[in-house]
Design an enzyme around this catalytic site. Structure first.
Site, PDB file in Angstrom:
ATOM      1  N   SER A 112      49.127 -23.041   2.776  1.00 51.53           N
ATOM      2  CA  SER A 112      49.877 -22.274   2.303  1.00 51.53           C
ATOM      3  C   SER A 112      51.437 -22.177   2.288  1.00 51.53           C
ATOM      4  O   SER A 112      51.730 -22.965   3.459  1.00 51.53           O
ATOM      5  CB  SER A 112      49.409 -20.848   2.676  1.00 51.53           C
ATOM      6  N   HIS A 116      62.266 -21.083   0.128  1.00 53.10           N
ATOM      7  CA  HIS A 116      63.335 -20.231  -0.444  1.00 53.10           C
ATOM      8  C   HIS A 116      64.692 -21.181  -0.243  1.00 53.10           C
ATOM      9  O   HIS A 116      64.946 -21.552   0.682  1.00 53.10           O
ATOM     10  CB  HIS A 116      63.735 -19.104   0.647  1.00 53.10           C
ATOM     11  N   HIS A 126      56.054 -21.200  -4.542  1.00 59.50           N
ATOM     12  CA  HIS A 126      54.868 -20.633  -3.742  1.00 59.50           C
ATOM     13  C   HIS A 126      53.808 -21.520  -4.050  1.00 59.50           C
ATOM     14  O   HIS A 126      53.739 -21.674  -5.284  1.00 59.50           O
ATOM     15  CB  HIS A 126      54.514 -19.293  -3.816  1.00 59.50           C
ATOM     16  N   GLY A 281      43.175 -10.305  11.697  1.00 60.55           N
ATOM     17  CA  GLY A 281      43.819 -10.395  13.093  1.00 60.55           C
ATOM     18  C   GLY A 281      44.480 -11.846  13.234  1.00 60.55           C
ATOM     19  O   GLY A 281      44.446 -12.339  14.336  1.00 60.55           O
ATOM     20  N   GLY A 282      44.990 -12.129  12.106  1.00 63.69           N
ATOM     21  CA  GLY A 282      45.654 -13.550  12.090  1.00 63.69           C
ATOM     22  C   GLY A 282      47.046 -13.692  12.735  1.00 63.69           C
ATOM     23  O   GLY A 282      47.524 -12.663  13.406  1.00 63.69           O
ATOM     24  N   ARG A 283      47.643 -14.923  12.986  1.00 61.47           N
ATOM     25  CA  ARG A 283      48.724 -14.971  13.644  1.00 61.47           C
ATOM     26  C   ARG A 283      50.073 -14.571  12.979  1.00 61.47           C
ATOM     27  O   ARG A 283      50.410 -15.116  11.784  1.00 61.47           O
ATOM     28  CB  ARG A 283      48.871 -16.510  14.048  1.00 61.47           C
TER      29      ARG A 283
END
Length: 326
Positions: A112, A116, A126, A281-283
């Site tokens: 992913s 910018h 993106h 619960g990802g980073r």
């Protein structure tokens, strides 16, 4: 190519191991190719390496490879992340069409990115390519691909928009004449700020749950995902090269920061990738790397009629058939 040895707690048995490894190898290679091209375009900035591991036993176990560029000459911030994780409870945001999979054990991997630029005449972009496998009660595991790419300009150029959509069309063409219009519409519908009644940008491609219904073989679905991933650089690089040296002043920079606010609103309210990361619960640092480094909000601001800023709203932030108009 750098290989990551993934730490499985209880791996899901669905596809042969060599097929999931093919996906992983492709994603790592895609990430590296994009990193190299963005560094070349910038000419000054270099990506910081931020690799991470979460051992078995945590809510979301696995590892990833973060690549973050900050304060470059062309790109104010760019994040290109790879992750490969397993979890014991698939969040609702992971699959749009298969609610019966929610709460099941899953395995996910993907690349992913959000870029910018510094110059307001260069659009934000993106892209995402992802692969999921989820358990299903009393049935073999379900797998699917998803992803796409979309463009968010601050100042509109029809040449750029047509190029972006032509490359998107070319990415889909080998898989059927209906794929590009279907994925384009899917993208237009998805990247839409309902509370503003306004699209985030000029769209591109978006697809999800591709293969989950059994209508496509793994080889067919993977080939489509690869084609979309491989066409991101041909879509974005020529636009950056055309616009990165365009002179700009405080007015254009101020408008860019204002419009970035829309990007933040979408990502925090609607974006399923952000929601999936937070719900599973990802980073946090990896999830929120999509946020722009600087942004402004103004109360009820409207562009002056007849300006380039007003033209963005009237001519670009609306549904358009970019390949067939005129």
């Amino acid at each position: 190519m750098i290989q990551l040895k993934f730490i499985h707690d209880n791996p899901i048995v669905g596809l042969p191991m060599q097929e999931t490894q093919l996906v992983k190898d492709y994603l790592l290679d895609l990430q590296q190719r994009i990193v190299e091209n963005i560094e070349r375009l910038d000419g000054q900035g270099r990506f910081q390496h931020d690799d991470w591991t979460r051992p078995p036993g945590e809510q979301l176990a696995g590892e990833g490879r973060g690549r973050i560029l900050s304060e470059g000459a062309v790109f104010e911030q760019a994040g290109i992340n790879f992750s490969h994780v397993t979890g014991n409870s698939l969040p609702p945001s992971a699959s749009a069409q298969y609610p019966e999979l929610v709460g099941r054990r899953f395995e996910a991997m993907g690349v992913s990115l959000v870029i910018h630029p510094r110059n307001p005449y260069v659009p934000t972009s993106h892209a995402n390519v992802r692969f999921f496998i989820a358990e299903k009660e009393d049935a073999p595991p379900v797998w699917w691909f998803g992803g796409g790419f979309d463009l968010t300009p601050y100042y509109g150029f029809e040449e750029d928009a047509r190029h972006w959509h032509q490359v998107a069309h070319d990415a889909c063409a080998p898989f059927g004449a209906d794929i590009y219009p279907r994925f384009k519409q899917w993208c237009d519908d998805y990247f839409f700020l309902k509370h503003r009644n306004e699209p985030r940008g000029i769209g591109g491609l978006f697809f999800d749950d591709w293969g989950a219904d059994g209508s496509h073989s793994f080889e067919e679905a993977f080939a489509l995902a690869q084609s979309i991933g491989n066409h991101y650089l041909p879509a974005y690089v020529p636009i950056v090269e055309r616009r990165k040296n365009t002179p700009y002043g405080e007015r254009e920079r101020d408008f860019q920061l204002y419009r970035r606010g829309r990007y933040v609103e979408f990502n925090l309210i609607y974006d399923r990738g952000t929601l999936f990361g937070l719900q599973s619960g990802g980073r946090t640092e990896s999830i929120l790397m999509s946020m722009p480094p600087l942004v402004k909000w103004r109360y009820n601001w409207q562009p002056e009629p007849g300006t380039a800023e007003a033209r963005l709203y009237s001519d670009f932030l609306r549904p358009r058939d970019w390949l067939n108009e005129g």
